[in-house]
Motif scaffolding. Structure first.
Motif, PDB file in Angstrom:
ATOM      1  N   UNK A   1       0.834  -1.196   0.000  1.00  0.00           N
ATOM      2  CA  UNK A   1       0.000   0.000   0.000  1.00  0.00           C
ATOM      3  C   UNK A   1       0.872   1.251   0.000  1.00  0.00           C
ATOM      4  N   UNK A   2       0.314   2.381  -0.319  1.00  0.00           N
ATOM      5  CA  UNK A   2       1.096   3.621  -0.402  1.00  0.00           C
ATOM      6  C   UNK A   2       2.035   3.796   0.795  1.00  0.00           C
ATOM      7  N   UNK A   3       3.261   4.175   0.488  1.00  0.00           N
ATOM      8  CA  UNK A   3       4.278   4.317   1.529  1.00  0.00           C
ATOM      9  C   UNK A   3       4.062   5.544   2.388  1.00  0.00           C
ATOM     10  N   UNK A   4       3.189   6.428   1.948  1.00  0.00           N
ATOM     11  CA  UNK A   4       2.999   7.670   2.681  1.00  0.00           C
ATOM     12  C   UNK A   4       1.750   7.644   3.546  1.00  0.00           C
ATOM     13  N   UNK A   5       1.603   6.565   4.310  1.00  0.00           N
ATOM     14  CA  UNK A   5       0.547   6.495   5.300  1.00  0.00           C
ATOM     15  C   UNK A   5       1.209   6.383   6.663  1.00  0.00           C
ATOM     16  N   UNK A   6       0.496   6.753   7.691  1.00  0.00           N
ATOM     17  CA  UNK A   6       1.056   6.679   9.041  1.00  0.00           C
ATOM     18  C   UNK A   6       1.458   5.242   9.386  1.00  0.00           C
ATOM     19  N   UNK A   7       0.625   4.273   8.983  1.00  0.00           N
ATOM     20  CA  UNK A   7       0.934   2.875   9.289  1.00  0.00           C
ATOM     21  C   UNK A   7       2.186   2.405   8.564  1.00  0.00           C
TER      22      UNK A   7
ATOM     23  N   UNK B   1       4.698   4.245   7.480  1.00  0.00           N
ATOM     24  CA  UNK B   1       5.868   4.904   8.065  1.00  0.00           C
ATOM     25  C   UNK B   1       6.244   4.262   9.391  1.00  0.00           C
ATOM     26  N   UNK B   2       5.238   3.962  10.215  1.00  0.00           N
ATOM     27  CA  UNK B   2       5.500   3.329  11.506  1.00  0.00           C
ATOM     28  C   UNK B   2       6.141   1.963  11.299  1.00  0.00           C
ATOM     29  N   UNK B   3       5.599   1.167  10.385  1.00  0.00           N
ATOM     30  CA  UNK B   3       6.127  -0.174  10.123  1.00  0.00           C
ATOM     31  C   UNK B   3       7.581  -0.093   9.656  1.00  0.00           C
ATOM     32  N   UNK B   4       7.859   0.809   8.731  1.00  0.00           N
ATOM     33  CA  UNK B   4       9.226   0.947   8.222  1.00  0.00           C
ATOM     34  C   UNK B   4      10.177   1.429   9.315  1.00  0.00           C
ATOM     35  N   UNK B   5       9.744   2.389  10.105  1.00  0.00           N
ATOM     36  CA  UNK B   5      10.617   2.922  11.161  1.00  0.00           C
ATOM     37  C   UNK B   5      10.952   1.863  12.201  1.00  0.00           C
ATOM     38  N   UNK B   6       9.912   1.157  12.669  1.00  0.00           N
ATOM     39  CA  UNK B   6      10.149   0.167  13.723  1.00  0.00           C
ATOM     40  C   UNK B   6      10.866  -1.069  13.199  1.00  0.00           C
ATOM     41  N   UNK B   7      10.647  -1.418  11.951  1.00  0.00           N
ATOM     42  CA  UNK B   7      11.301  -2.597  11.391  1.00  0.00           C
ATOM     43  C   UNK B   7      12.717  -2.275  10.931  1.00  0.00           C
TER      44      UNK B   7
END
Length: 144
Positions: free
Chosen positions: A59-65, A67-73
């Motif tokens: 899904x679009x990379x510019x969603x809050x979810x 961004x959160x997934x990428x940051x934490x992972x």
């Protein structure tokens, strides 16, 4: 493929001797990172590249979810290189996150392995055994 589980110990410097069967698989590089259920995931560099490509196609990379997934992972990833004895050093931040002190369990989970505190693994396994036993199917494909 990472399979099996191994009861091991961290030394006083936070080093863990990887199971012999896993060492060859991570010879070309690996990362460890925060895993779900408060464990540490171990991934080959090839698997990290696959996850990166998969994340880009989601899904679009510019969603809050996203961004959160990428940051934490990706943000929690630490590149580690096993030494000549097959040991990796688990940084204090990841040891604290997963509650790793001395006795640990390394669990092979197909494309990754997980490092659990022994007591946390024992509790998780005891809790999930009844759920697994009651399942209609183990969820794995069967060969005819």
């Amino acid at each position: 493929m990472f399979v099996g589980n191994y009861s091991l110990r961290l030394d006083e410097k936070g080093r863990l001797a990887l199971p012999v069967r896993f060492r060859e698989q991570v010879a070309d590089g690996m990362v460890i990172k925060k895993g779900q259920e408060r464990c540490v995931y171990g991934l080959t560099m090839a698997r990290v590249a696959e996850q990166s490509r998969a994340a880009a196609s989601m899904a679009p990379a510019d969603t809050a979810e996203a961004r959160m997934r990428a940051r934490l992972s990706f943000g929690s990833m630490v590149e580690v290189e096993p030494d000549k004895a097959g040991r990796i050093t688990i940084p204090a931040s990841l040891r604290q996150y997963a509650g790793l002190d001395r006795d640990v369990v390394v669990v092979g989970v197909d494309t990754r392995f997980e490092i659990w505190d022994q007591a946390a693994w024992d509790a998780y396994e005891a809790e999930q055994e009844a759920v697994f036993a009651a399942m209609e199917s183990e969820g794995m494909p069967t060969l005819s």
